[in-house]
Design a protein around this motif. Structure first.
Motif, short mmCIF file in Angstrom:
data_model
loop_
_atom_site.label_atom_id
_atom_site.label_comp_id
_atom_site.label_asym_id
_atom_site.label_seq_id
_atom_site.Cartn_x
_atom_site.Cartn_y
_atom_site.Cartn_z
N TRP A 17 63.01 39.30 12.73
CA TRP A 17 61.94 39.32 13.72
C TRP A 17 62.47 38.90 15.10
O TRP A 17 62.10 37.86 15.63
N ASP A 56 54.00 37.18 6.19
CA ASP A 56 52.69 37.85 6.06
C ASP A 56 51.93 37.82 7.38
O ASP A 56 51.35 38.83 7.79
N GLU A 59 53.57 40.21 9.89
CA GLU A 59 53.26 41.60 9.58
C GLU A 59 51.86 41.99 10.03
O GLU A 59 51.65 43.10 10.53
N VAL A 60 50.91 41.09 9.88
CA VAL A 60 49.55 41.35 10.36
C VAL A 60 49.52 41.51 11.87
O VAL A 60 48.85 42.39 12.41
N GLN A 61 50.29 40.69 12.57
CA GLN A 61 50.32 40.73 14.04
C GLN A 61 50.90 42.03 14.57
O GLN A 61 50.49 42.50 15.63
N VAL A 62 51.87 42.61 13.88
CA VAL A 62 52.52 43.81 14.40
C VAL A 62 51.92 45.11 13.84
O VAL A 62 52.25 46.19 14.32
N SER A 63 51.04 45.00 12.85
CA SER A 63 50.43 46.22 12.30
C SER A 63 49.36 46.74 13.26
O SER A 63 48.67 45.94 13.91
N PRO A 64 49.25 48.06 13.34
CA PRO A 64 48.25 48.64 14.29
C PRO A 64 46.82 48.38 13.90
O PRO A 64 46.44 48.03 12.88
#
Length: 64
Positions: A17, A56, A59-64
């Motif tokens: 990251w 986790d 991943e939520v922060q970078v998902s559209p």
């Protein structure tokens, strides 16, 4: 020399990251707190009880 699992996990997170500043806080009670924030200063600071939980949240922060 003994392995440092926290340091190894921290190094992996930093490598995986690179847009995030990742660090740990050793709490007097409750163990290690895993933290991250974007290097560009946008968004909020993420806090988790484990490296996996921090992944986790990242991943939520970078998902559209």
């Amino acid at each position: 020399m003994a392995a440092n699992p926290t340091g190894e996990a921290l190094a992996r997170l930093r490598a995986d990251w690179p847009q995030w500043q990742v660090w740990t806080v050793l709490r007097a009670v409750g163990g290690t707190w895993w933290c991250a924030r974007r290097w560009d200063g946008t968004g909020r600071v993420l806090n988790a009880d484990s490296a996996d939980e921090l992944v986790d949240l990242l991943e939520v922060q970078v998902s559209p």
